[in-house]
Design a protein around this motif. Structure first.
Motif, PDB file in Angstrom:
ATOM      1  N   THR A   6     -12.990   4.062  48.963  1.00  0.00           N
ATOM      2  CA  THR A   6     -13.243   2.844  49.440  1.00  0.00           C
ATOM      3  C   THR A   6     -12.789   1.777  48.385  1.00  0.00           C
ATOM      4  N   LEU A   7     -12.486   0.430  48.859  1.00  0.00           N
ATOM      5  CA  LEU A   7     -11.879  -0.517  47.950  1.00  0.00           C
ATOM      6  C   LEU A   7     -12.998  -0.794  46.672  1.00  0.00           C
ATOM      7  N   ALA A   8     -14.165  -0.548  47.008  1.00  0.00           N
ATOM      8  CA  ALA A   8     -15.115  -0.686  45.762  1.00  0.00           C
ATOM      9  C   ALA A   8     -14.951   0.412  44.856  1.00  0.00           C
ATOM     10  N   HIS A   9     -14.782   1.642  45.423  1.00  0.00           N
ATOM     11  CA  HIS A   9     -14.398   2.856  44.620  1.00  0.00           C
ATOM     12  C   HIS A   9     -13.130   2.541  43.787  1.00  0.00           C
ATOM     13  N   ILE A  10     -12.188   2.048  44.449  1.00  0.00           N
ATOM     14  CA  ILE A  10     -10.897   1.780  43.459  1.00  0.00           C
ATOM     15  C   ILE A  10     -11.232   0.582  42.735  1.00  0.00           C
ATOM     16  N   ALA A  11     -11.803  -0.347  42.683  1.00  0.00           N
ATOM     17  CA  ALA A  11     -12.081  -1.373  41.871  1.00  0.00           C
ATOM     18  C   ALA A  11     -12.995  -1.076  40.819  1.00  0.00           C
ATOM     19  N   ASP A  12     -14.001  -0.097  40.986  1.00  0.00           N
ATOM     20  CA  ASP A  12     -14.744   0.536  39.997  1.00  0.00           C
ATOM     21  C   ASP A  12     -14.011   1.439  38.993  1.00  0.00           C
ATOM     22  N   LEU A  13     -13.047   2.106  39.406  1.00  0.00           N
ATOM     23  CA  LEU A  13     -12.066   2.769  38.735  1.00  0.00           C
ATOM     24  C   LEU A  13     -11.168   2.160  37.697  1.00  0.00           C
ATOM     25  N   ALA A  14     -10.562   0.955  38.246  1.00  0.00           N
ATOM     26  CA  ALA A  14      -9.754   0.225  37.659  1.00  0.00           C
ATOM     27  C   ALA A  14     -10.511  -0.834  36.647  1.00  0.00           C
ATOM     28  N   GLY A  15     -11.881  -0.986  36.976  1.00  0.00           N
ATOM     29  CA  GLY A  15     -12.349  -2.064  36.188  1.00  0.00           C
ATOM     30  C   GLY A  15     -12.261  -3.589  36.544  1.00  0.00           C
ATOM     31  N   VAL A  16     -12.010  -3.565  37.727  1.00  0.00           N
ATOM     32  CA  VAL A  16     -11.709  -5.071  38.205  1.00  0.00           C
ATOM     33  C   VAL A  16     -12.566  -5.369  39.489  1.00  0.00           C
ATOM     34  N   SER A  17     -12.632  -6.553  40.001  1.00  0.00           N
ATOM     35  CA  SER A  17     -13.228  -6.851  41.381  1.00  0.00           C
ATOM     36  C   SER A  17     -12.485  -6.413  42.611  1.00  0.00           C
ATOM     37  N   THR A  35      -2.745  -5.367  35.524  1.00  0.00           N
ATOM     38  CA  THR A  35      -3.609  -5.091  36.507  1.00  0.00           C
ATOM     39  C   THR A  35      -3.120  -4.563  37.701  1.00  0.00           C
ATOM     40  N   ARG A  36      -1.787  -4.869  38.098  1.00  0.00           N
ATOM     41  CA  ARG A  36      -1.242  -4.544  39.446  1.00  0.00           C
ATOM     42  C   ARG A  36      -0.930  -3.260  39.183  1.00  0.00           C
ATOM     43  N   GLU A  37      -0.088  -2.762  38.033  1.00  0.00           N
ATOM     44  CA  GLU A  37       0.206  -1.304  38.120  1.00  0.00           C
ATOM     45  C   GLU A  37      -0.875  -0.475  37.790  1.00  0.00           C
ATOM     46  N   GLN A  38      -2.092  -0.892  37.257  1.00  0.00           N
ATOM     47  CA  GLN A  38      -3.110   0.088  37.205  1.00  0.00           C
ATOM     48  C   GLN A  38      -3.698   0.245  38.619  1.00  0.00           C
ATOM     49  N   VAL A  39      -4.067  -0.805  39.426  1.00  0.00           N
ATOM     50  CA  VAL A  39      -4.551  -0.749  40.614  1.00  0.00           C
ATOM     51  C   VAL A  39      -3.818   0.329  41.387  1.00  0.00           C
TER      52      VAL A  39
END
Length: 340
Positions: A6-17, A35-39
């Protein structure tokens, strides 16, 4: 995890909102490259399925915005700068977004993200500054900025507007010297500020031309508010040989000096002459009317805004630095010295 990411899972792994992840997936520009590259990397690794894009809705045109970052908003000095800025912005169909940084020289960390999200076209910095990262990001986004009254030493190539502060300081002190004053104090602004340095240099030059030896005890630094003028004047009056003339770094400081002198039962200008700096609208209405150095604040704000709009249009400035003239306005707060 089990199931589709999910989006929340991706955000959690990337350390962003979650909104930041959404911006990356939807191609928004207002996200840092790292940030863009990490996501994007985590989206690929986790096999996240991007939602199908629907036809975009027609976007309503947004107002053309200029950000004005200023150290304070609760003074007549700021009001004059804003008046000149707003007039020119309105003439060009633009609107101002105000950010007050107060005691911090730079906007907070969230300012840059807010600025890019609202589509700001350019930035005016008034007695404020940007961090190295903020400057770099503005350059990357091709958002120009113009500085009014730089806090510290500026890159000569950076567009800026100021006043002839050295001449203002010189003319104020030379006026007091011409009236026979020899013990002349100066109450400056923050010591590191360029305008303070220039006014103090003019003060020392006028003393040197008059053959007056400088007394370090007569030189004071603070901010440009009323309270500093009051406190420093009280300290100056406590000296074994107090000054007969005071050159204040602002009209507000001069009002503080008036109050301290009144409390000590000293009259302006009979006992002590006072010169201010700025020529704010209240200066002619003080008792007595204030002798001061006129700084063209409205014109400075207007010129800086015109320069910024030219940069937004891709036009080249004739010169990156503009200095507007100061001039002494003699009123009733200065008179011939009765004692040396």
């Amino acid at each position: 995890m089990t199931g589709k990411p999910t989006l929340a899972h991706i955000a959690d792994l990337a350390g962003v909102s979650v909104p930041t992840v959404s911006k990356v997936l939807n191609g928004h520009r207002d996200v840092a490259a790292s940030t863009r590259e990490q996501v994007e990397r985590i989206v690929a690794e986790e096999g996240y399925e991007r939602p199908q894009r629907t036809a975009p809705r027609p976007r309503r045109s947004r107002a053309a915005l200029l950000d004005l970052v200023i150290n304070e908003l609760d003074s007549s000095w700021a009001t004059e700068i804003l008046a000149g800025t707003e007039e020119v912005a309105r003439e060009h169909g633009m609107h101002l977004v105000l950010t007050a940084v107060h005691k911090s020289p730079t906007p907070d960390k969230g300012w840059l993200e807010s600025l890019t999200a609202r589509g700001t076209r350019g930035v005016l910095l008034v007695l404020s500054d940007l961090s190295a990262r903020q400057r770099s990001e503005l350059h990357r986004l091709s958002i120009p900025f113009v500085v009014v009254d730089a806090l510290g030493r500026q890159d000569p190539a950076s567009p800026s507007v100021g006043a002839t502060n050295w001449h203002g300081g010189y003319s104020a002190v030379q006026h007091l010297v011409s009236l026979g004053h020899r013990r002349i104090a100066v109450i400056g602004g923050p010591e590191q500020m360029m305008c303070t340095k220039a006014r103090l240099a003019g003060y020392h030059a006028a003393l040197e031309v008059a053959g007056i030896a400088p007394d370090p005890r007569l030189v004071r630094y603070g901010d440009f508010r009323h309270e500093q003028g009051y406190l420093h004047t009280k300290a100056l009056l406590a000296l074994p040989s107090p000054p007969t003339g005071i050159f204040a770094g602002s009209d507000l400081q001069a009002l503080g000096a008036y109050q301290a002198l009144h409390e000590h039962h000293l009259r302006v200008p009979d006992d002590v002459s006072v010169v201010g700096f700025d020529d704010l609208p209240f200066a002619p209405w003080t008792a007595p009317p204030l002798t001061t150095v006129r700084q063209p604040l409205r014109e400075m704000g207007a010129l800086a805004t015109r320069m910024l709009i030219s940069l937004i249009r891709g036009e080249k400035l004739t010169a990156p630095r503009a200095e507007l003239a100061t001039n002494l306005v003699v009123r009733g707060s200065t008179a011939t010295a009765k004692r040396a």
